[in-house]
Scaffold this motif. Structure first.
Motif, short mmCIF file in Angstrom:
data_model
loop_
_atom_site.label_atom_id
_atom_site.label_comp_id
_atom_site.label_asym_id
_atom_site.label_seq_id
_atom_site.Cartn_x
_atom_site.Cartn_y
_atom_site.Cartn_z
N GLU A 40 -30.46 -6.54 -10.20
CA GLU A 40 -30.60 -7.96 -9.90
C GLU A 40 -31.56 -8.21 -8.74
O GLU A 40 -32.14 -9.28 -8.64
N SER A 41 -31.71 -7.24 -7.85
CA SER A 41 -32.59 -7.44 -6.69
C SER A 41 -34.01 -6.92 -6.92
O SER A 41 -34.86 -7.06 -6.04
N MET A 42 -34.27 -6.34 -8.07
CA MET A 42 -35.61 -5.85 -8.38
C MET A 42 -36.47 -7.03 -8.84
O MET A 42 -36.00 -7.91 -9.55
N GLU A 43 -37.72 -7.01 -8.41
CA GLU A 43 -38.61 -8.13 -8.68
C GLU A 43 -39.60 -7.81 -9.80
O GLU A 43 -39.66 -6.70 -10.29
N ASP A 44 -40.36 -8.80 -10.18
CA ASP A 44 -41.45 -8.72 -11.16
C ASP A 44 -41.00 -8.85 -12.61
O ASP A 44 -41.83 -9.11 -13.47
N TYR A 45 -39.74 -8.65 -12.91
CA TYR A 45 -39.23 -8.73 -14.27
C TYR A 45 -37.87 -9.43 -14.23
O TYR A 45 -37.21 -9.46 -13.21
N THR A 46 -37.42 -9.95 -15.38
CA THR A 46 -36.08 -10.53 -15.42
C THR A 46 -35.06 -9.40 -15.29
O THR A 46 -35.33 -8.26 -15.67
N SER A 47 -33.89 -9.73 -14.78
CA SER A 47 -32.88 -8.68 -14.61
C SER A 47 -32.45 -8.09 -15.95
O SER A 47 -32.17 -6.90 -16.03
N GLN A 48 -32.44 -8.89 -17.00
CA GLN A 48 -32.06 -8.36 -18.32
C GLN A 48 -33.10 -7.36 -18.81
O GLN A 48 -32.75 -6.31 -19.37
N HIS A 49 -34.37 -7.66 -18.60
CA HIS A 49 -35.43 -6.73 -19.02
C HIS A 49 -35.32 -5.43 -18.22
O HIS A 49 -35.45 -4.34 -18.79
N ILE A 50 -35.05 -5.53 -16.94
CA ILE A 50 -34.89 -4.34 -16.11
C ILE A 50 -33.68 -3.54 -16.58
O ILE A 50 -33.73 -2.31 -16.66
N LYS A 51 -32.58 -4.21 -16.91
CA LYS A 51 -31.39 -3.51 -17.41
C LYS A 51 -31.72 -2.76 -18.70
O LYS A 51 -31.32 -1.60 -18.87
N ASN A 52 -32.43 -3.42 -19.60
CA ASN A 52 -32.80 -2.78 -20.87
C ASN A 52 -33.69 -1.56 -20.64
O ASN A 52 -33.47 -0.49 -21.22
N GLU A 53 -34.70 -1.74 -19.80
CA GLU A 53 -35.62 -0.64 -19.52
C GLU A 53 -34.93 0.47 -18.72
O GLU A 53 -35.22 1.65 -18.92
N GLY A 54 -34.02 0.10 -17.84
CA GLY A 54 -33.27 1.08 -17.07
C GLY A 54 -32.43 1.97 -17.99
O GLY A 54 -32.40 3.18 -17.83
N LYS A 55 -31.76 1.36 -18.95
CA LYS A 55 -30.96 2.14 -19.89
C LYS A 55 -31.83 3.11 -20.66
O LYS A 55 -31.49 4.28 -20.81
N LYS A 56 -32.97 2.62 -21.15
CA LYS A 56 -33.90 3.50 -21.88
C LYS A 56 -34.36 4.65 -20.98
O LYS A 56 -34.43 5.80 -21.42
N LEU A 57 -34.67 4.34 -19.72
CA LEU A 57 -35.14 5.36 -18.80
C LEU A 57 -34.08 6.42 -18.56
O LEU A 57 -34.34 7.62 -18.66
N TRP A 58 -32.85 6.00 -18.22
CA TRP A 58 -31.79 6.98 -17.94
C TRP A 58 -31.45 7.81 -19.18
O TRP A 58 -31.21 9.01 -19.06
N ASP A 59 -31.47 7.18 -20.36
CA ASP A 59 -31.23 7.93 -21.60
C ASP A 59 -32.32 8.97 -21.81
O ASP A 59 -32.05 10.12 -22.18
N LEU A 60 -33.57 8.56 -21.60
CA LEU A 60 -34.70 9.46 -21.79
C LEU A 60 -34.65 10.62 -20.80
O LEU A 60 -34.82 11.77 -21.18
N LEU A 61 -34.38 10.33 -19.55
CA LEU A 61 -34.29 11.40 -18.55
C LEU A 61 -33.12 12.34 -18.84
O LEU A 61 -33.24 13.55 -18.64
N SER A 62 -32.02 11.79 -19.32
CA SER A 62 -30.88 12.64 -19.68
C SER A 62 -31.23 13.56 -20.83
O SER A 62 -30.80 14.73 -20.87
N GLU A 63 -32.02 13.05 -21.77
CA GLU A 63 -32.39 13.82 -22.95
C GLU A 63 -33.32 14.98 -22.59
O GLU A 63 -33.16 16.08 -23.10
N VAL A 64 -34.29 14.71 -21.71
CA VAL A 64 -35.25 15.78 -21.37
C VAL A 64 -34.70 16.64 -20.26
O VAL A 64 -35.10 17.74 -20.06
#
Length: 64
Positions: A40-64
């Protein structure tokens, strides 16, 4: 380890394993998360977009 060190390591692992690099938003999420900020405190994007991208990022990092 600094946030930039962590970003570099993550980027190298992704490139080696998934043949992808971190995107701008993924770098920002890692940097801001390292600093203890919530989505919620991250800027430049909506919090929902950041949440979506964050989930993708953590999933991807967990996979590799």
């Amino acid at each position: 380890m600094t946030p930039e060190d962590a970003i570099q390591v993550a980027d190298e692992v992704l490139l080696a394993r998934a043949r992808n690099r971190l995107t701008h938003i993924q770098r920002m999420i890692l940097r801001e998360s390292w600093a203890g900020k919530g989505y919620e405190s991250m800027e430049d994007y909506t919090s929902q977009h950041i949440k979506n991208e964050g989930k993708k990022l953590w999933d991807l990092l967990s996979e590799v």
